[in-house]
Design a protein around this motif. Sequence first.
Motif, PDB file in Angstrom:
ATOM      1  N   HIS A 163       0.798  -1.238   0.000  1.00  0.00           N
ATOM      2  CA  HIS A 163       0.000   0.000   0.000  1.00  0.00           C
ATOM      3  C   HIS A 163       0.828   1.284   0.000  1.00  0.00           C
ATOM      4  O   HIS A 163       0.362   2.299  -0.505  1.00  0.00           O
ATOM      5  CB  HIS A 163      -0.983   0.016   1.191  1.00  0.00           C
ATOM      6  CG  HIS A 163      -0.385   0.531   2.458  1.00  0.00           C
ATOM      7  ND1 HIS A 163       0.399  -0.240   3.266  1.00  0.00           N
ATOM      8  CD2 HIS A 163      -0.405   1.767   3.037  1.00  0.00           C
ATOM      9  CE1 HIS A 163       0.811   0.489   4.300  1.00  0.00           C
ATOM     10  NE2 HIS A 163       0.347   1.701   4.179  1.00  0.00           N
ATOM     11  N   HIS A 168       1.110   6.635   0.139  1.00  0.00           N
ATOM     12  CA  HIS A 168       2.027   7.613   0.724  1.00  0.00           C
ATOM     13  C   HIS A 168       2.840   8.338  -0.344  1.00  0.00           C
ATOM     14  O   HIS A 168       3.449   7.705  -1.199  1.00  0.00           O
ATOM     15  CB  HIS A 168       2.972   6.933   1.715  1.00  0.00           C
ATOM     16  CG  HIS A 168       2.225   6.248   2.819  1.00  0.00           C
ATOM     17  ND1 HIS A 168       1.337   6.918   3.621  1.00  0.00           N
ATOM     18  CD2 HIS A 168       2.217   4.957   3.234  1.00  0.00           C
ATOM     19  CE1 HIS A 168       0.813   6.067   4.493  1.00  0.00           C
ATOM     20  NE2 HIS A 168       1.324   4.866   4.274  1.00  0.00           N
ATOM     21  N   ASP A 287      -2.602   7.167   5.868  1.00  0.00           N
ATOM     22  CA  ASP A 287      -3.181   5.842   6.152  1.00  0.00           C
ATOM     23  C   ASP A 287      -4.634   5.986   6.599  1.00  0.00           C
ATOM     24  O   ASP A 287      -5.508   5.237   6.170  1.00  0.00           O
ATOM     25  CB  ASP A 287      -2.390   5.127   7.258  1.00  0.00           C
ATOM     26  CG  ASP A 287      -1.107   4.504   6.738  1.00  0.00           C
ATOM     27  OD1 ASP A 287      -1.117   4.003   5.601  1.00  0.00           O
ATOM     28  OD2 ASP A 287      -0.105   4.514   7.475  1.00  0.00           O
TER      29      ASP A 287
HETATM   30 FE   LIG Z   1       0.874   3.271   5.480  1.00  0.00          FE
END
Ligand SMILES: [Fe+2]
Length: 375
Positions: A163, A168, A287
């Motif tokens: 991810h 990010h 996140d």
């Molecule tokens: Fe993360």
Amino acid sequence: MLINMWYVVGSSAELAPGTSKPLRMIGHDFVLFRDSDGKGHCLSDICVHRGGSLCRGGVVNDTVQCPYHGWRFTGEGQCVEIPSLGPDASIPKRARVDSYPVAEKYGWIWVFAGDLPESERPPLPDHDFFPEYGSNEYRITRGSYLFNVNWMRAIDNILDPAHPFHVHSDFGHFEDQRLKRFEVEQHGTATLSKHQFKSMPKRGEWREGMADERPDTLNQIQFNMTGMIFRNDIHPSPGMHHMVFSAYLPVEEDKVLNTWIHARNFFTDEKYDADTIRRNYAVLQEDAVVLNHVAPLKSPRNFTNELFIESDIHIAAFRKKVRALEEKGWALDLKASDQDDLARAIPSPKRTDDPKNWVLEPASVRHFKKQQAAE
Ligand SMILES: [Fe+2]
Ligand code: FES
């Protein structure tokens, strides 16, 4: 949420001798306090007299005092004074609250939320899990972040090496998100996976320290159920090493507190701390944007209810561990606990030695049948 686990509940520096503070953990209330010798204690917050909240009283002579009628409880949970009965009265046997083992490590307070005797509790992580802690070569910053998300979803996320490229802005290469094949290694109670991926283009303050021709970034993810701690090592450029060391505390089914330490062996001057802290919060925030909307709230118990691929194998290892603990009877059943409107306490080790004469009912747990390994 699980009982019989060590949890990181906060920072040692934030609990001064002679003070107390509230703690919400696994859907229950506790009081933390530190005595005049500096020893930390954790008790169930609910006064067994008539339900006063102990964390709202004060610390008097190394005991917590209930704000309602002034009963005082030691760090072991024993009532030693009932003001309305006078100083010579005998204290009823049931005048006690649950008291939980407390330890301090890495500048954090750890509480064991359960009733296992000491010989059966897992040890805290050893030196090998965080040897950089206390080393002069590493500069440390700290923080915490509350996710409004289920604890298993948050931990799934940190074990997921696929991810970061997508979520990010400061991690990996958006144009080439391939991950090399990896395995999950078992190291004692910890699991470990190592990853390699194309480095991101140089940017930000840290670019000054990076080589022009950078090899792939090396990233190592280690997770230990003891304390729900996680270590993410990143080698963004030769000689540069930084890591996020974090602990996850389930507060409620839909809230988890991340307490983190960041260690770096480059730009170790204090003036770079603010940028490091900003980066960490930016990552956590990124996140949260995704995690806040993941469905269902809790990770499914069966792997067939999601489509796992190779990059999800560390998550699978974690979920199997959780399942094994659930099958031991360590998963709380908050719905069952709520049915009778009684105040309940997480059972403490003293209940194992001395099961009678407790005022509060123990929290209900769920009984799962052992699942066949279908996946
Ligand atoms: Fe993360
Ligand atoms: S409720 Fe705590 S002393 Fe009465």
